[in-house]
Structures are given as structure tokens and as C-alpha cells.
Scaffold this motif. Structure first.
Motif, mmCIF file in Angstrom:
data_model
loop_
_atom_site.group_PDB
_atom_site.id
_atom_site.type_symbol
_atom_site.label_atom_id
_atom_site.label_comp_id
_atom_site.label_asym_id
_atom_site.label_seq_id
_atom_site.Cartn_x
_atom_site.Cartn_y
_atom_site.Cartn_z
ATOM 1 N N GLU A 87 8.893 12.410 4.881
ATOM 2 C CA GLU A 87 9.801 11.827 3.894
ATOM 3 C C GLU A 87 11.135 11.557 4.551
ATOM 4 O O GLU A 87 11.974 12.445 4.660
ATOM 5 C CB GLU A 87 9.972 12.750 2.683
ATOM 6 N N HIS A 98 0.821 -1.219 0.000
ATOM 7 C CA HIS A 98 0.000 0.000 0.000
ATOM 8 C C HIS A 98 0.852 1.265 0.000
ATOM 9 O O HIS A 98 2.038 1.253 0.308
ATOM 10 C CB HIS A 98 -0.946 0.006 1.207
ATOM 11 N N GLY A 99 0.191 2.362 -0.312
ATOM 12 C CA GLY A 99 0.829 3.668 -0.282
ATOM 13 C C GLY A 99 0.725 4.318 1.083
ATOM 14 O O GLY A 99 0.159 3.754 2.026
ATOM 15 N N ILE A 150 2.046 0.765 -4.753
ATOM 16 C CA ILE A 150 1.656 2.081 -5.257
ATOM 17 C C ILE A 150 2.152 3.178 -4.315
ATOM 18 O O ILE A 150 2.236 2.981 -3.104
ATOM 19 C CB ILE A 150 0.127 2.190 -5.428
ATOM 20 N N SER A 151 2.496 4.324 -4.876
ATOM 21 C CA SER A 151 2.915 5.492 -4.109
ATOM 22 C C SER A 151 4.089 5.122 -3.197
ATOM 23 O O SER A 151 5.101 4.648 -3.690
ATOM 24 C CB SER A 151 1.708 6.067 -3.358
ATOM 25 N N TRP A 152 3.967 5.316 -1.882
ATOM 26 C CA TRP A 152 5.056 4.888 -0.987
ATOM 27 C C TRP A 152 5.326 3.407 -1.167
ATOM 28 O O TRP A 152 6.457 2.949 -1.062
ATOM 29 C CB TRP A 152 4.737 5.199 0.474
#
Length: 181
Positions: free
Chosen positions: A115, A63-64, A158-160
Motif C-alpha cells: 500500500e 483491474h484490481g 475494481i479494488s485497486w
């Protein structure tokens, strides 16, 4: 940085509550310790039905940011003929978000903070270390299922989760393919 001798072993599992999700199983995978305490990784998984001795391909789903293990993803991939596992990367349960975020379980490791905000901590206390470890352990778990073809297990994030997928694909050489999005 990651101990493959440990992460390539089948993790111990404990049944977990499925939160009303049909056609999937929920487990906690034993994770790496965090600040001297054991961790567990919440995951949903399912294995597509097969005839006879046939083995199915597998997919690890990542997952993101702000996400969790999604049973829907597992059901979609299982319906397509795969064994699928979706892991949570932040010690969260697959419950709706509140103002404080998603509820966390009692065996959680670190949460992602911005981040790479934890880059100054020792490696084994950083979120990314635990996220990559969780994905590698999910791969090890899928490989332990008799009806799964270990030579056909892939990785999708996806994403992260796409960033984690990129790191894992360069760290865990057992994956047949990787699709970071």
C-alpha cells in the motif's frame, strides 16, 4: 502532477500477442518513461459493431491488485454495444500467475508494492503515477478510434482499480462517468 498535454495525445501503439483471446485486439500503448527508459502498457480492446456512421460509447476497464488486462471484460462490454479497453497497470502479461507472480514484459514500468510503499520515491517513479497515466492514455487511445463517441467514454475499476478510478476521475476531465468498485 500529470502532464495533460502529453497524456491527452493519442499514444503510439504496437501490436501485441493476444494470448489466444478471440474477438479482441491486443496492443502496447506507449507509456511514460520510467527511470529514463521507455515503457509500454499492455491492453486488450474491441469496438462493438455498428451500422452506418453510428458511434458507440466507450469504457476504460481497470483491474484490481494482482490482476492484469482481462480480455473477458472487453468482450462483455463490447457485446453490450461499447468500445472497451482493459489495460494492465503493472507491466504484466495476461498469463497465469506463477510463484513469482505474473510474467512481465520487457517495457514494464514500476510494479505495485504493498500500500503505497514507494511513496518516498520521486513521483514519476511511483506505481500510482504510472497507473493513472496508463488509464489516461487508454482514454486517449479510445478517443482516437473513429467509431467511438468521445463524449460518451466512461471509466470502471475494481479494488485497486477502483482506487485508481477515483484518482483518474479527479484528474482526467474527459470522462463522462466513473464507476469505482
Amino acid at each position: 502532477m500529470w502532464d495533460r498535454n502529453v497524456l491527452y495525445r493519442t499514444p503510439q501503439t504496437t501490436p501485441a500477442e493476444t494470448y489466444g483471446e478471440a474477438n479482441v485486439e491486443a496492443v502496447y500503448l506507449e507509456g511514460p518513461s520510467y527511470r529514463g527508459k521507455p515503457t509500454k502498457i499492455y491492453a486488450y480492446y474491441a469496438v462493438s459493431k455498428v451500422d452506418g456512421d453510428e458511434r458507440v460509447p466507450g469504457i476504460v476497464l481497470v483491474h484490481g491488485g494482482g490482476g492484469t488486462a482481462f480480455a473477458e471484460w472487453v468482450r462483455i462490454w463490447s457485446a453490450r454495444g461499447y468500445a472497451a479497453i482493459a489495460v494492465d497497470l503493472e507491466g504484466q502479461l495476461p498469463l497465469p500467475k506463477t510463484e513469482q507472480g505474473r510474467p512481465r514484459h520487457d517495457w514494464a514500468g514500476p510494479q505495485r508494492k504493498g500500500e503505497f510503499a514507494d511513496y518516498g520515491l520521486p513521483l514519476k517513479e511511483q506505481w500510482m503515477y504510472h497507473a493513472v497515466s496508463a488509464v489516461m492514455l487508454a482514454n486517449s487511445f479510445l478517443r482516437s478510434i473513429e467509431r467511438v463517441d468521445p463524449s460518451r467514454i466512461g471509466l470502471h475499476g475494481i479494488s485497486w482499480g477502483g482506487i485508481v478510478t477515483g484518482i483518474v476521475s479527479g484528474t482526467d476531465d474527459r470522462f463522462a462517468f466513473a464507476v469505482p468498485v
